[in-house]
Design a protein around this motif. Sequence first.
Motif, PDB file in Angstrom:
ATOM      1  N   LEU A  85     -86.326 -33.121 -26.933  1.00 32.57           N
ATOM      2  CA  LEU A  85     -85.774 -33.125 -25.522  1.00 32.57           C
ATOM      3  C   LEU A  85     -84.082 -33.134 -25.806  1.00 32.57           C
ATOM      4  O   LEU A  85     -83.403 -32.882 -24.871  1.00 32.57           O
ATOM      5  CB  LEU A  85     -86.191 -34.640 -24.933  1.00 32.57           C
ATOM      6  CG  LEU A  85     -87.518 -34.542 -24.227  1.00 32.57           C
ATOM      7  CD1 LEU A  85     -87.792 -35.845 -23.672  1.00 32.57           C
ATOM      8  CD2 LEU A  85     -87.211 -33.371 -22.972  1.00 32.57           C
ATOM      9  N   GLU A 113     -90.846 -35.722 -29.962  1.00 33.13           N
ATOM     10  CA  GLU A 113     -90.849 -35.308 -28.915  1.00 33.13           C
ATOM     11  C   GLU A 113     -89.438 -35.532 -28.222  1.00 33.13           C
ATOM     12  O   GLU A 113     -88.884 -34.685 -27.518  1.00 33.13           O
ATOM     13  CB  GLU A 113     -92.013 -35.860 -27.834  1.00 33.13           C
ATOM     14  CG  GLU A 113     -93.291 -35.512 -28.254  1.00 33.13           C
ATOM     15  CD  GLU A 113     -93.436 -33.927 -28.213  1.00 33.13           C
ATOM     16  OE1 GLU A 113     -92.775 -33.244 -27.001  1.00 33.13           O
ATOM     17  OE2 GLU A 113     -93.763 -33.503 -29.060  1.00 33.13           O
ATOM     18  N   GLN A 160     -91.425 -25.688 -29.063  1.00 32.30           N
ATOM     19  CA  GLN A 160     -92.337 -26.776 -28.620  1.00 32.30           C
ATOM     20  C   GLN A 160     -93.716 -26.832 -29.378  1.00 32.30           C
ATOM     21  O   GLN A 160     -94.329 -27.689 -30.058  1.00 32.30           O
ATOM     22  CB  GLN A 160     -92.547 -26.932 -27.238  1.00 32.30           C
ATOM     23  CG  GLN A 160     -93.643 -27.591 -26.564  1.00 32.30           C
ATOM     24  CD  GLN A 160     -93.012 -29.091 -26.776  1.00 32.30           C
ATOM     25  OE1 GLN A 160     -91.745 -29.539 -26.256  1.00 32.30           O
ATOM     26  NE2 GLN A 160     -93.966 -29.972 -27.106  1.00 32.30           N
ATOM     27  N   TYR A 187     -91.156 -24.840 -16.699  1.00 27.13           N
ATOM     28  CA  TYR A 187     -90.784 -25.372 -17.861  1.00 27.13           C
ATOM     29  C   TYR A 187     -90.492 -27.019 -17.866  1.00 27.13           C
ATOM     30  O   TYR A 187     -91.147 -27.443 -18.776  1.00 27.13           O
ATOM     31  CB  TYR A 187     -89.606 -24.652 -18.482  1.00 27.13           C
ATOM     32  CG  TYR A 187     -89.302 -25.201 -19.855  1.00 27.13           C
ATOM     33  CD1 TYR A 187     -89.728 -24.605 -20.765  1.00 27.13           C
ATOM     34  CD2 TYR A 187     -88.468 -26.374 -20.278  1.00 27.13           C
ATOM     35  CE1 TYR A 187     -89.603 -25.093 -22.158  1.00 27.13           C
ATOM     36  CE2 TYR A 187     -88.331 -26.963 -21.439  1.00 27.13           C
ATOM     37  CZ  TYR A 187     -88.944 -26.057 -22.483  1.00 27.13           C
ATOM     38  OH  TYR A 187     -88.690 -26.421 -23.836  1.00 27.13           O
ATOM     39  N   THR A 201     -93.253 -29.084 -19.954  1.00 29.69           N
ATOM     40  CA  THR A 201     -92.448 -30.048 -20.860  1.00 29.69           C
ATOM     41  C   THR A 201     -93.041 -31.781 -20.651  1.00 29.69           C
ATOM     42  O   THR A 201     -93.475 -32.249 -21.710  1.00 29.69           O
ATOM     43  CB  THR A 201     -91.055 -30.109 -20.949  1.00 29.69           C
ATOM     44  OG1 THR A 201     -90.494 -29.047 -21.292  1.00 29.69           O
ATOM     45  CG2 THR A 201     -90.419 -31.094 -21.871  1.00 29.69           C
ATOM     46  N   TYR A 242     -83.140 -30.011 -26.160  1.00 31.85           N
ATOM     47  CA  TYR A 242     -83.105 -29.025 -24.871  1.00 31.85           C
ATOM     48  C   TYR A 242     -82.365 -29.325 -23.855  1.00 31.85           C
ATOM     49  O   TYR A 242     -81.657 -28.313 -23.315  1.00 31.85           O
ATOM     50  CB  TYR A 242     -84.648 -29.261 -24.546  1.00 31.85           C
ATOM     51  CG  TYR A 242     -84.995 -28.801 -23.137  1.00 31.85           C
ATOM     52  CD1 TYR A 242     -85.134 -27.365 -22.736  1.00 31.85           C
ATOM     53  CD2 TYR A 242     -85.295 -29.762 -22.154  1.00 31.85           C
ATOM     54  CE1 TYR A 242     -85.119 -27.061 -21.432  1.00 31.85           C
ATOM     55  CE2 TYR A 242     -85.474 -29.419 -20.837  1.00 31.85           C
ATOM     56  CZ  TYR A 242     -85.418 -28.126 -20.437  1.00 31.85           C
ATOM     57  OH  TYR A 242     -85.679 -27.833 -19.284  1.00 31.85           O
ATOM     58  N   ASN A 284     -96.399 -31.837 -22.122  1.00 32.59           N
ATOM     59  CA  ASN A 284     -96.507 -31.802 -23.639  1.00 32.59           C
ATOM     60  C   ASN A 284     -96.130 -33.177 -24.300  1.00 32.59           C
ATOM     61  O   ASN A 284     -96.423 -33.831 -25.051  1.00 32.59           O
ATOM     62  CB  ASN A 284     -95.528 -30.716 -23.919  1.00 32.59           C
ATOM     63  CG  ASN A 284     -95.967 -29.393 -23.891  1.00 32.59           C
ATOM     64  OD1 ASN A 284     -97.069 -29.081 -24.253  1.00 32.59           O
ATOM     65  ND2 ASN A 284     -95.135 -28.498 -23.543  1.00 32.59           N
TER      66      ASN A 284
END
Length: 252
Positions: free
Chosen positions: A143, A139, A182, A90, A94, A146, A97
């Motif tokens: 974050l 983005e 995401q 992950y 991430t 997350y 991404n």
Amino acid sequence: MPAGNSVSTFNGVHYFAEGWKLVRLPGIRRYVIMPLLINIVLLGGAFIWLFQRLGQWIPALMSHIPDWLQWLSYLLWPLSVISIVLVFSYFFSTLANLIAAPFCGLLAEQLEGRLTGTPLPDSGWVGLIKDIPRIMKREFQKLGYYLPRALGLLLLHFIPGFGQTVAPVLWFLFSAWMLSVQYCDYPFDNHKVSFQQMRQALRQHKSANMQFGALVSLFTMIPIINLAILPVAVCGATAMWVDRYHAQHARR
């Protein structure tokens, strides 16, 4: 593919399978190249390094298990491996991404135009360059959502016995939700739907989104196959957007 005139009854498995088909569409393949290359370099290199280190990390992690729980080591060992691979996959997906976000947004935009027959305004490379600041701000919003939750799960993992048993399960469920957030966010962001509104919309179909995210999470852990997962997930999430969310949230 419907253009969003009614809410689809397809589940997340369907959209994940659709992603593998849609990346091969003529006219779409050229927008797949950059996300694919970024994912191959980052995720491929990261997994080669990870599998070289697992032999050192697992014994060190297992040494924290108290003596009275050693009888559970046969169960905790594979759970520890799964937990490390989940966190690692992950984290690097991430990162991929984050770097590929402008290209993923362009891929989602072009695919949506193909599926609906109505290209979005400012599409193409000029629109991509203009939208980079907004895309990167989005983005970092993801974050910020997350990181506090991920930190809590990582701390849970250090509770002997209980944490090492429960944390991998909770991490997998959390990863499934976050991967859905995401990848579905790219078409939502193309239509300037706020991050909070996007999360609320996804919760209305949480079962399908969790199915989709769980499959993305599982395939992200599979070597070789995981190298292609980024553009596949973007395409699958865009198909879901067109079917489930386009009618209510698309810019007019």
